[in-house]
Design an enzyme around this catalytic site. Structure first.
Site, PDB file in Angstrom:
ATOM      1  N   CYS A   3      -0.128  -8.233  22.522  1.00 35.19           N
ATOM      2  CA  CYS A   3      -1.295  -7.600  21.539  1.00 35.19           C
ATOM      3  C   CYS A   3      -1.122  -8.960  20.476  1.00 35.19           C
ATOM      4  CB  CYS A   3      -0.720  -5.521  21.076  1.00 35.19           C
ATOM      5  SG  CYS A   3      -1.468  -5.596  19.554  1.00 35.19           S
ATOM      6  N   HIS A  51       0.605  -0.869   0.327  1.00 35.61           N
ATOM      7  CA  HIS A  51      -0.138   0.329   0.101  1.00 35.61           C
ATOM      8  C   HIS A  51       0.379   0.806  -0.300  1.00 35.61           C
ATOM      9  CE1 HIS A  51       0.940   0.290   4.569  1.00 35.61           C
ATOM     10  NE2 HIS A  51       0.650  -1.056   4.263  1.00 35.61           N
ATOM     11  N   CYS A 105       0.254  -6.443  17.367  1.00 39.18           N
ATOM     12  CA  CYS A 105       1.872  -6.452  17.345  1.00 39.18           C
ATOM     13  C   CYS A 105       2.580  -7.170  17.329  1.00 39.18           C
ATOM     14  CB  CYS A 105       2.241  -5.172  18.451  1.00 39.18           C
ATOM     15  SG  CYS A 105       0.807  -3.822  18.058  1.00 39.18           S
ATOM     16  N   LYS A 151      -2.805  -0.915   8.147  1.00 42.04           N
ATOM     17  CA  LYS A 151      -3.502  -2.069   6.911  1.00 42.04           C
ATOM     18  C   LYS A 151      -4.575  -2.352   7.245  1.00 42.04           C
ATOM     19  CE  LYS A 151       0.501  -3.164   9.541  1.00 42.04           C
ATOM     20  NZ  LYS A 151       1.632  -2.909   9.475  1.00 42.04           N
ATOM     21  N   LYS A 196      -4.881   8.214  10.589  1.00 39.50           N
ATOM     22  CA  LYS A 196      -3.697   7.750  10.536  1.00 39.50           C
ATOM     23  C   LYS A 196      -4.463   6.065   9.751  1.00 39.50           C
ATOM     24  CE  LYS A 196      -0.460   5.043  13.196  1.00 39.50           C
ATOM     25  NZ  LYS A 196      -0.222   4.038  14.602  1.00 39.50           N
ATOM     26  N   HIS A 255       3.442   1.666   2.163  1.00 36.44           N
ATOM     27  CA  HIS A 255       5.243   0.852   1.808  1.00 36.44           C
ATOM     28  C   HIS A 255       5.955   1.421   0.969  1.00 36.44           C
ATOM     29  CE1 HIS A 255       1.876  -2.723   3.479  1.00 36.44           C
ATOM     30  NE2 HIS A 255       3.050  -2.194   4.226  1.00 36.44           N
ATOM     31  N   CYS A 310      -4.008  -1.679  23.433  1.00 40.25           N
ATOM     32  CA  CYS A 310      -2.982  -1.195  22.894  1.00 40.25           C
ATOM     33  C   CYS A 310      -3.329   0.109  22.272  1.00 40.25           C
ATOM     34  CB  CYS A 310      -2.651  -2.578  21.419  1.00 40.25           C
ATOM     35  SG  CYS A 310      -1.336  -1.713  20.487  1.00 40.25           S
ATOM     36  N   HIS A 357      -3.074  -0.875  17.630  1.00 40.31           N
ATOM     37  CA  HIS A 357      -4.377  -0.542  17.458  1.00 40.31           C
ATOM     38  C   HIS A 357      -5.685  -0.390  17.556  1.00 40.31           C
ATOM     39  CE1 HIS A 357      -1.737  -4.103  15.336  1.00 40.31           C
ATOM     40  NE2 HIS A 357      -2.271  -4.085  14.687  1.00 40.31           N
TER      41      HIS A 357
HETATM   42  N1  MSP Z   1       7.840  -6.326   9.171  1.00 43.00           N
HETATM   43  C1  MSP Z   1       7.556  -5.369   9.999  1.00 43.00           C
HETATM   44  C2  MSP Z   1       8.740  -4.789  10.089  1.00 43.00           C
HETATM   45  C3  MSP Z   1      10.119  -5.384  10.136  1.00 43.00           C
HETATM   46  S1  MSP Z   1      11.987  -4.538   9.670  1.00 43.00           S
HETATM   47  C4  MSP Z   1      12.703  -5.543   9.996  1.00 43.00           C
HETATM   48  C5  MSP Z   1       6.687  -3.958   9.610  1.00 43.00           C
HETATM   49  N2  MSP Z   1       5.630  -4.107   8.260  1.00 43.00           N
HETATM   50  S2  MSP Z   1       4.811  -3.434   7.997  1.00 43.00           S
HETATM   51  O1  MSP Z   1       4.671  -4.284   6.638  1.00 43.00           O
HETATM   52  O2  MSP Z   1       3.757  -3.392   8.920  1.00 43.00           O
HETATM   53  O3  MSP Z   1       5.606  -2.428   7.856  1.00 43.00           O
HETATM   54  C6  MSP Z   1       5.840  -0.867   8.309  1.00 43.00           C
HETATM   55  C7  MSP Z   1       6.786   0.194   7.744  1.00 43.00           C
HETATM   56  O4  MSP Z   1       5.445   0.695   6.306  1.00 43.00           O
HETATM   57  C8  MSP Z   1       6.621   1.400   8.232  1.00 43.00           C
HETATM   58  O5  MSP Z   1       7.816   0.982   8.787  1.00 43.00           O
HETATM   59  C9  MSP Z   1       6.814   2.287   7.021  1.00 43.00           C
HETATM   60  O6  MSP Z   1       8.211   2.118   6.824  1.00 43.00           O
HETATM   61  C10 MSP Z   1       6.054   1.719   6.003  1.00 43.00           C
HETATM   62  N3  MSP Z   1       4.568   1.993   6.434  1.00 43.00           N
HETATM   63  C11 MSP Z   1       3.323   2.035   6.429  1.00 43.00           C
HETATM   64  N4  MSP Z   1       2.486   2.198   6.691  1.00 43.00           N
HETATM   65  C12 MSP Z   1       2.970   4.150   6.820  1.00 43.00           C
HETATM   66  C13 MSP Z   1       1.952   4.782   6.689  1.00 43.00           C
HETATM   67  N5  MSP Z   1       0.784   4.937   6.835  1.00 43.00           N
HETATM   68  N6  MSP Z   1       2.746   6.085   6.170  1.00 43.00           N
HETATM   69  C14 MSP Z   1       4.568   5.667   5.929  1.00 43.00           C
HETATM   70  N7  MSP Z   1       4.747   4.856   6.079  1.00 43.00           N
HETATM   71  C15 MSP Z   1       4.085   3.645   5.992  1.00 43.00           C
HETATM   72  O7  MSP Z   1       5.997  -2.918  10.233  1.00 43.00           O
END
Ligand code: MSP
Length: 637
Positions: free
Chosen positions: A126, A18, A129, A298, A295, A21, A143, A146
């Site tokens: 949680c 999304h 998380c 996912k 905010k 990412h 949490c 969440h």
């Molecule tokens: N799997 C863990 C990370 C492990 S690293 C060793 C994780 N994954 S995640 O799929 O949830 O991705 C989190 C990351 O996605 C955030 O740190 C950021 O880089 C990005 N983002 C997810 N949502 C975001 C926003 N709304 N805005 C900006 N970046 C965000 O956590």
């Protein structure tokens, strides 16, 4: 030549890619492209985080094994990054044997060194998380991330003696003020460290979680996801040992979103210290995108939808928006309107028009072997503006401040646009005595485009490539070549138009890229009314005054002229079938009437954006002109 090894977080496979990412991955890509431009050895890692209960649950819901499910989503991530032109060198998956091997080796090493012990712990957990929360972190019994109820779990587990490294970590942060950047996040980590650090539970009993890497010293347990996931950065460049990854670890830089600051700012450095692995060099933390004030996470489907806009408006435009709109480290708000505004103002208007007008003017003059006219004050201003922009980019990129780098480049683009207006090459072209000055102006413009073709590369890779191709530069761009003021000739240039089509925000389907969806309603009102049309149909036609800036014959065509026209603050290319009736030079500087909202059409290889109105009678063709002067862009009704 330096070495630059950059990682993104590895994304959970419980959700499709999304906007969030994409943001991190695009930032990392821009940074890696920039370092390649600077001549560094670059290694860019991204990947997927595939273990843990959450993923097992989602897979079960989908009726798949966790592995089959992870395979599917990991492939979607890989495919998405390919489509967006992401230049990662490796894509690591935590279910790969190379990674599992390293995780087990490091665990064994820590166990043997007495850094891991077996104990009992009860705490608020949680499931979202996959971690325990301390009393301090819990908000209203829920949490904080969440907003869901926590579960009290008491179980025997293996623990990493994280608390033992607390003082060392504080000292490290104090001695290395740039270890975590921007500073607000360093302060946040120092804030966590003001409270006593707990030891970290690094296992999960198989009775509760099966989808994980087994502990090498107790097969009744699997590794806690974070202990597994963080090690990806290390395993990717050490296992198996390879020439292409040799020595990279010493240069590792991490880029993450602020949501995962604690694991990266506290767990990870203490794990590395305990395992005797050198620490990462810097942690770069960016803020969060919110959508309509909420905010994103996912669980919110609209994050995915926001990401779809990359197809609607083009990868470069989407990428530009993410990099330009977010101040690195701070949160930003995403909206389609804001994206379209940036696209129209910065990309279509400032950059697209500059490239289109400059390449049109240069192409019309043809290549010039040697430009002899001296540089005037206006030319020197461009030389200085380019040098300042380059310094701005270099400084900003040291801090991951993409927004500042782009602001610096756009200040330069603004200066060059004013230079075009001020030096009026179309007027110079009318006076043979001013030919030397015209050549100098065109040379400065070609030089400026060459500069942009290099420096825009990390941020707008497709557009930068098109600019370079327009200048006949096929070679890999090099930062050291981004200097204006050395060019003494005008190269053969082909016109680059339509780099960023404007999005018509007034169209009935708001936010539709120009050209799309036009003409669908045609004819609907005219049926049964004797060929007469309602006024509403006429009003669909946007007639405007345009000034001809440049005109030339289209090679191989008897009838067509290629016109560069000004419509308000926009410059366009338009092909007109009046070559047999008008000498091109006689049109320059004249005001004509055009249909401004026609779908673009390609005529003899040139994209025409609009149509010039002319009356014709028995072989006489007469252009519609004005009997009083009004500015270009004025509406005709
Ligand atoms: N799997 C863990 C990370 C492990 S690293 C060793 C994780 N994954 S995640 O799929 O949830 O991705 C989190 C990351 O996605 C955030 O740190 C950021 O880089 C990005 N983002 C997810 N949502 C975001 C926003 N709304 N805005 C900006 N970046 C965000 O956590």
């Amino acid at each position: 030549m330096g070495t630059f090894y950059l990682t993104t977080p590895i994304y959970y496979v419980n959700a499709r890619p999304h906007l969030g990412h994409a943001c991190t991955t695009i930032m990392a890509d821009a940074m890696c492209r920039y370092h390649r431009l600077a001549g560094d050895r670059v290694y860019f890692l991204t990947g997927t985080d595939e273990h843990g209960e959450r993923i097992a649950q989602v897979a079960a819901k989908a009726g798949k094994t966790p592995q089959a499910y992870a395979d599917e989503i990991a492939a979607v991530f890989e495919e998405t990054w390919r489509r967006l032109g992401i230049t990662n060198d490796d894509f690591i998956r935590t279910t790969e044997p190379r990674h599992q091997k390293v995780v087990q080796e490091v665990l064994q090493r820590l166990f043997d060194a007495g850094e891991i012990y077996f104990g009992e712990y009860g705490g608020w957990y949680c499931y979202g998380c996959e971690r325990f929360y301390t009393e301090k972190e819990i908000v209203d019994g829920k949490c904080p991330d969440h907003q869901t109820a926590l579960t009290f779990i008491k179980e025997k587990n293996y623990f990493f003696k994280m608390s033992k490294h607390q003082d060392w970590l504080i000292k490290h942060l104090e001695e290395h003020p740039d270890f975590i950047q921007p500073e607000r996040y360093r302060n946040e980590v120092l804030g966590f460290l003001r409270e006593p650090l707990q030891d970290l539970s690094i296992s999960r009993p198989k009775s509760r979680v099966v989808w994980g890497i087994p502990l090498p010293f107790d097969d009744q347990y699997v590794t806690y996801v974070w202990f597994d996931a963080l090690l990806n950065y290390y395993s990717a460049v050490t296992e198996p040992p390879q020439e292409k990854t040799r020595g990279l670890w010493a240069h590792v830089e991490h880029l993450i979103g602020k949501d995962i600051l604690k694991p990266h700012g506290v767990y990870w450095p203490t794990m590395l210290k305990a395992a005797g692995i050198p620490l990462y060099r810097h942690l770069h933390v960016h803020g969060y995108w919110s959508l309509g004030g909420s905010k994103m996470s996912k669980s919110i489907g609209n994050v995915v939808e926001a990401f779809q806009l990359t197809d609607k408006y083009g990868h470069d435009a989407f990428r530009y928006f993410l990099l330009r709109e977010m101040s690195f480290g701070l949160d930003a708000s995403f909206s389609e309107e804001a994206l379209v505004e940036r696209l129209n103002a910065d990309l279509a208007n400032d950059l697209g028009n500059l490239v289109s007008r400059a390449t049109t003017l240069i192409a019309a003059a043809g290549p010039i072997g040697r430009v002899t006219a001296p540089l005037e004050a206006a030319d020197r201003e461009i030389v200085e503006a380019a040098a300042a922009a380059r310094v701005a980019v270099e400084q900003a990129m040291r801090d991951f401040a993409f927004q500042k780098a782009l602001a610096g480049l756009w200040a330069f683009i603004g200066t060059v646009n004013r230079y075009v207006d001020g030096s009026a090459p179309w007027a110079l072209a009318k006076d043979p005595a001013r030919r030397p000055r015209l050549e100098r102006v065109l040379c400065t413009l070609a030089d400026s485009l060459g500069f942009l073709g290099i420096l825009l590369d990390p941020f707008l890779p497709d557009a930068a490539r098109k600019i370079r191709e327009g200048l006949g530069r096929g070679e890999v761009p090099v930062l050291a070549d981004a200097v204006v003021g050395r060019l003494g000739a005008v190269p053969r240039v082909s016109r680059v138009s339509g780099l960023f089509p404007r999005v018509d925000t007034k169209a009935p389907r708001s936010g539709t890229p120009q050209g799309e969806g036009r003409g669908q309603a045609e004819g609907s009102g005219s049926e049964g009314s004797g060929g007469k049309i309602p006024i509403a149909d006429f009003q669909k036609v946007e007639l405007r005054v345009a000034e001809v800036l440049a005109a030339e014959r289209l090679p191989k065509s008897k009838k067509l002229l290629n016109l560069t026209i000004q419509v308000g603050d926009e410059t366009r290319t338009l092909v007109a079938g009046v070559a047999e009736h008008y000498d091109p030079a006689s049109l320059v500087g004249r005001k004509v009437v055009i249909v401004a909202n026609l779908q673009p059409a390609t005529l003899m290889g040139v994209e025409s954006n609009g149509m010039v109105l002319a009356a014709s009678h028995e072989g006489t063709v007469s252009l519609l002109t004005l009997d009083k002067d009004v500015p270009s862009g004025s509406r005709v009704k």
